[in-house]
Structure formats: C-alpha cells, structure tokens
Design a protein around this motif. Structure first.
Motif, mmCIF file in Angstrom:
data_model
loop_
_atom_site.group_PDB
_atom_site.id
_atom_site.type_symbol
_atom_site.label_atom_id
_atom_site.label_comp_id
_atom_site.label_asym_id
_atom_site.label_seq_id
_atom_site.Cartn_x
_atom_site.Cartn_y
_atom_site.Cartn_z
ATOM 1 N N GLU A 34 0.631 -1.025 -0.007
ATOM 2 C CA GLU A 34 0.013 0.048 0.013
ATOM 3 C C GLU A 34 0.986 1.090 -0.103
ATOM 4 N N ILE A 35 0.887 1.994 -1.336
ATOM 5 C CA ILE A 35 1.655 3.349 -1.101
ATOM 6 C C ILE A 35 1.447 4.155 -0.160
ATOM 7 N N LEU A 36 2.177 4.726 0.579
ATOM 8 C CA LEU A 36 1.912 5.787 1.552
ATOM 9 C C LEU A 36 2.386 7.229 0.793
ATOM 10 N N TYR A 37 3.606 7.202 0.514
ATOM 11 C CA TYR A 37 4.169 8.285 -0.122
ATOM 12 C C TYR A 37 5.150 8.051 -1.380
ATOM 13 N N CYS A 38 5.050 8.968 -2.523
ATOM 14 C CA CYS A 38 5.781 8.866 -3.467
ATOM 15 C C CYS A 38 6.460 10.255 -3.943
ATOM 16 N N GLY A 39 7.557 10.346 -4.034
ATOM 17 C CA GLY A 39 8.493 11.515 -4.393
ATOM 18 C C GLY A 39 8.310 11.785 -5.912
ATOM 19 N N THR A 126 4.750 -1.373 -17.261
ATOM 20 C CA THR A 126 4.837 -0.928 -15.670
ATOM 21 C C THR A 126 4.066 0.491 -15.448
ATOM 22 N N TYR A 127 3.561 0.535 -14.290
ATOM 23 C CA TYR A 127 2.869 1.712 -13.771
ATOM 24 C C TYR A 127 3.653 1.955 -12.254
ATOM 25 N N GLY A 128 4.019 3.146 -12.232
ATOM 26 C CA GLY A 128 4.540 3.655 -11.043
ATOM 27 C C GLY A 128 4.021 4.158 -9.736
ATOM 28 N N GLY A 129 4.530 4.930 -9.049
ATOM 29 C CA GLY A 129 4.047 5.032 -7.637
ATOM 30 C C GLY A 129 2.753 6.341 -7.453
ATOM 31 N N TYR A 130 2.391 6.928 -8.557
ATOM 32 C CA TYR A 130 1.444 7.627 -8.447
ATOM 33 C C TYR A 130 0.289 7.192 -8.275
ATOM 34 N N SER A 131 -0.013 6.155 -7.521
ATOM 35 C CA SER A 131 -1.026 5.417 -7.387
ATOM 36 C C SER A 131 -0.986 4.724 -6.014
ATOM 37 N N THR A 132 -2.221 3.823 -5.493
ATOM 38 C CA THR A 132 -2.559 3.528 -4.381
ATOM 39 C C THR A 132 -1.645 2.261 -3.961
ATOM 40 N N GLN A 133 -1.509 1.458 -4.818
ATOM 41 C CA GLN A 133 -0.726 0.122 -4.336
ATOM 42 C C GLN A 133 0.238 -0.410 -5.546
ATOM 43 N N ILE A 134 1.172 -1.305 -5.324
ATOM 44 C CA ILE A 134 2.205 -1.887 -6.177
ATOM 45 C C ILE A 134 2.539 -3.314 -5.888
ATOM 46 N N ALA A 151 8.081 10.423 4.765
ATOM 47 C CA ALA A 151 7.911 11.356 3.818
ATOM 48 C C ALA A 151 8.969 11.526 3.388
ATOM 49 N N GLY A 152 9.747 11.923 3.984
ATOM 50 C CA GLY A 152 11.439 12.412 3.878
ATOM 51 C C GLY A 152 12.205 11.211 3.285
ATOM 52 N N VAL A 153 11.571 9.779 3.539
ATOM 53 C CA VAL A 153 12.393 8.636 3.227
ATOM 54 C C VAL A 153 12.146 8.583 1.350
ATOM 55 N N ALA A 154 10.805 8.736 1.228
ATOM 56 C CA ALA A 154 10.510 8.420 -0.314
ATOM 57 C C ALA A 154 11.595 9.035 -1.218
ATOM 58 N N PRO A 155 12.001 10.097 -1.196
ATOM 59 C CA PRO A 155 13.202 10.783 -2.336
ATOM 60 C C PRO A 155 14.391 9.962 -1.986
ATOM 61 N N ARG A 338 12.063 18.598 -2.356
ATOM 62 C CA ARG A 338 11.380 17.634 -3.107
ATOM 63 C C ARG A 338 9.598 17.651 -2.793
ATOM 64 N N PHE A 339 9.075 17.528 -3.686
ATOM 65 C CA PHE A 339 7.621 17.333 -3.464
ATOM 66 C C PHE A 339 7.265 15.837 -3.431
ATOM 67 N N VAL A 340 6.555 15.532 -2.444
ATOM 68 C CA VAL A 340 6.328 14.195 -2.031
ATOM 69 C C VAL A 340 4.720 13.923 -1.987
ATOM 70 N N ILE A 341 3.897 13.098 -2.620
ATOM 71 C CA ILE A 341 2.635 13.122 -2.783
ATOM 72 C C ILE A 341 2.240 12.302 -1.439
ATOM 73 N N ASP A 342 1.392 12.587 -0.886
ATOM 74 C CA ASP A 342 0.738 11.944 0.202
ATOM 75 C C ASP A 342 -0.528 11.111 -0.559
ATOM 76 N N LEU A 343 -0.345 9.773 -0.709
ATOM 77 C CA LEU A 343 -1.555 8.973 -1.273
ATOM 78 C C LEU A 343 -2.503 8.478 -0.653
ATOM 79 N N ALA A 344 -2.800 9.114 0.673
ATOM 80 C CA ALA A 344 -3.922 9.165 1.259
ATOM 81 C C ALA A 344 -4.910 10.083 0.492
#
Ligand code: NAP
Ligand code: ZN
Ligand code: ZN
Length: 347
Positions: A34-39, A126-134, A151-155, A338-344
């Motif tokens: 379940e993706i929480l954050y994506c840079g 393949t589809y990346g992390g601007y999404s809810t799960q992988i 959130a700071g780990v994603a990048p 870095r912008f980081v998307i909160d996937l919530a």
C-alpha cells in the motif's frame, strides 16, 4: 488482478489526471505494498513530456515509493504483512548477466525493468507510484526503517541513491573539495551525503535565494553561477563536481572549476546533447563520468546509512491533485527540495 487508482498522462502534451488500472496478482515471490508516499522526480517530468524519446503512454509516473506491505507471496522470505517497504527506479532485471551478478542491476545487459514506462517480462507496461498500491518481487523491494520520517524517506529511493552511489564510487572522503551543481531534489541530497562523507562542500546554484538553505543543509560555501568574478575565483579548485542540472547548460564552464585529475560526475539528464571541448579536459587531465541510480544492495546500504545518520529529504508534502502545479514549480526551480505525494489524498 486488483483495480488500482492512479494518476496518468495519456500523451506528452496532456496533464496528469485520474486513471484506473489493474495490478498483477501477488505471485509466490511478490509483495503487495500500500503506497503511503511517492516522491516527484524531475525524471518524471522528462518522461511524462516525452523529452527522452522513450515514453510509452498511458504513463503512471513515480519511482520514489514507500509504503506498507499488505500481502506476501508464499515464497517471500524477507518481508511480512505490516512491514514498511520501499521501491525505487527498478522492479526487475535479467538476474544473470555480469552487471546483475555484481549488484549493478541498473546496468543490466538486457535492460532493467523500470518501475514505470517500461515493459516487464510478461510484456506488460509498468505503472509507478502515483497510485495507491504496487506489486513487486521481494528481490527488488527495500527495507525501510521506522526511525525516520516516512515522507522524507521516499525521495531517498531515487534522489538519495543517485547521489550516494557516485560519491561512494569515486571515494569522496574527508578533506575532498566537492561542488554540487543545482540545488533541487538530487542536489540537496548530494550536499547532505558529501558533508556526511567529510568533504568540504560548495553549492553552485543559479538561484540567489537558495544560499541560506544551502548553508543550512550543511554546505560550507555557496556560489552563484551567474556571478562571473566568483566563478573565476573558483577556477581549478574542486576534486569533484556532481552535476544535477536538469536543463541545458554549458559543461565546459564547470569543467574549468576542476583541479588536475578532477572529475565531473553527470547525473542530471538535460533533454539535448551538450558539446564538450577538448581543452578543459586535456589541460588538467580532467574527466567526465556519468552515473545511473544504484543497484539494489547499494540502495539498501544507503537507506541503512540514512537511518544511522538521521538523513532524510527536505520535503513539501502535496495532495495528488496538486501534481500539475508541482511540475510547473519544479520547472521554475521552485522546489524545496522535493515534492512528495501523500497517497491518502487519492483514496
Ligand atoms: P529538480 O529538483 O528539478 O532540480 C534541478 C535543479 O537544476 C534546479 O533546482 C536548479 O537548481 C537547476 N536548474 C534547473 N534549470 C536550470 C537551468 N536552466 N540552468 C541552470 N540550472 C538549472 O530535479 P531533480 O529531480 O533533482 O533531477 C535533476 C536531473 O537529474 C534531472 O534531469 C533528472 O532527470 C536527473 N536524474 C538522473 C538520475 C540518474 O540516475 N542519473 C536519477 C534521477 C534524476 P538551482 O536553482 O540551484 O540552479
Ligand atoms: Zn528519479
Ligand atoms: Zn542483467
């Protein structure tokens, strides 16, 4: 198959917009995250806009992924449901060529399978992390410490490894003079790592308003690249320049800032080729090398190093629907850092 919500572009000129697609079933060696954050990496922009000539649409970008494991295949050994996990730029490779055997999967002879904009072994895009799960093979999944702000780990999964790897490869050590060119997502991580490795670090930036931040990040000096007198005072002074600039610029100007035997490491990928003159190279036996992200084992080493030294990316957390504005701001060098998307925000 599981239906997944994401954001995609349909062609180079269209904006990112909601998109629904299917992920594969969890196989024996797979984990589902379940993706929480994506840079948001500048490579996302280059590929979304077709600037590298390799784009396949529809494209769901995102390769700086952190999240929580929600399912594991029955052969999975290293992860269990509930663990934190990370996914970077690659999700597979041939596993048998000399590069793969040395842990340099990014240089795989048959080509690594990118987290997005790539065709996997089943012939699927393949589809990346601007999404809810992988769903990813555990071999290409990273362990993430719960000590750091997530959130700071994603990048770290791209900006982190892309700067850590070449600084380690050239062996940056205490006392080396290192310049970082371009203070964005990669540049700010490069400053943190070069400082952590003991170097004397100079930030070379085209943005006068980033001086204070550069020093706060740990840089010892700041130089404005448009200031000719500062630039000439820096001639022949650095052992290494880590070049992170995403746009067209003249390599020759910066090569002249290297000492005898100095090296410019290219990680930024401007859309078009840049001419390099022989003189700045031959006059002081300087060299240019390039570097592409890092292998899986080294990415884990970098994440562990960050957990030990309390290193994370400086982030601006955004909702998914802010992404098009975030791209416009990055193109104006207006990102801290870095912008980081909160996937919530996508659920
Ligand atoms: P970013 O956050 O947008 O930062 C790029 C920085 O480059 C800007 O903040 C700016 O810094 C500088 N810059 C931008 N336009 C410029 C211009 N016209 N002239 C001079 N400087 C300019 O981008 P990023 O995510 O760090 O990515 C940087 C580059 O690395 C991209 O090309 C990306 O595709 C590439 N990349 C490569 C790898 C790899 O494996 N090699 C991995 C990831 C990304 P200042 O304001 O300080 O000048
Ligand atoms: Zn990236
Ligand atoms: Zn291989």
């Amino acid at each position: 198959m599981s239906i997944t919500k994401g954001y995609a572009v349909q062609e180079a000129t269209s904006p990112l917009a909601p998109f629904s697609f299917e992920r594969r079933e969890v196989r024996p060696h797979d984990v589902q995250i379940e993706i929480l954050y994506c840079g948001v990496c500048h490579s996302d922009i280059h590929q979304v806009r077709g600037e590298w000539g390799n784009s396949i649409y529809p494209m769901v970008p995102g390769h700086e992924i952190v999240g929580r494991i929600t399912a594991v295949g029955h052969h999975v050994k290293n992860f269990k449901v509930g663990d934190l996990a990370g996914v970077g730029c690659l999700v597979d490779s041939c596993r048998t060529c000399p590069s793969c055997e040395q842990g340099l999967e990014q240089f795989c002879d048959t080509g690594m399978v990118g987290t997005y904009n790539s065709i996997d072994k089943d012939g699927q895009l393949t589809y990346g992390g601007y999404s809810t799960q992988i769903v990813v093979d555990e071999k290409y999944t990273l362990k993430v410490s719960d000590k750091l702000l997530l959130a700071g780990v994603a990048p770290l999964l791209c900006a982190g490894i892309t700067t850590y790897s070449p600084l380690r490869y050239v062996g940056v050590k205490k006392g080396d003079k290192v310049a970082v060119l371009g203070l964005g997502g990669l540049g700010h991580m490069a400053v943190k790592f070069a400082v952590a490795f003991g170097a004397e670090v100079t930030m070379l930036s085209s943005s006068p308003n980033k001086k204070e931040d550069a020093l706060k990040l740990g840089a010892h000096h700041f130089a404005l690249t448009s200031d000719e007198s500062t630039m000439s005072s820096l001639a022949s002074s650095f052992d290494y320049i880590l070049n992170t600039v995403s746009a067209q610029h003249d390599y020759n100007t910066y090569l002249n800032l290297l000492r005898v035997n100095g090296t410019m490491i290219i990680v930024g990928v401007p859309p078009a080729a840049t001419p390099v003159h022989a003189f700045p190279l031959i006059m002081k036996r300087r060299s240019i090398i390039g570097s592409l992200i890092g292998g899986i084992a080294e990415t884990q080493e970098m994440l562990d190093f960050c957990a030990e030294h309390n290193i994370v990316s400086e982030v601006e957390v955004i909702n998914m629907d802010y992404i098009n504005e975030a791209y416009e701001r990055m193109l104006k060098s207006d990102v801290r850092y870095r912008f980081v998307i909160d996937l919530a925000s996508l659920k």
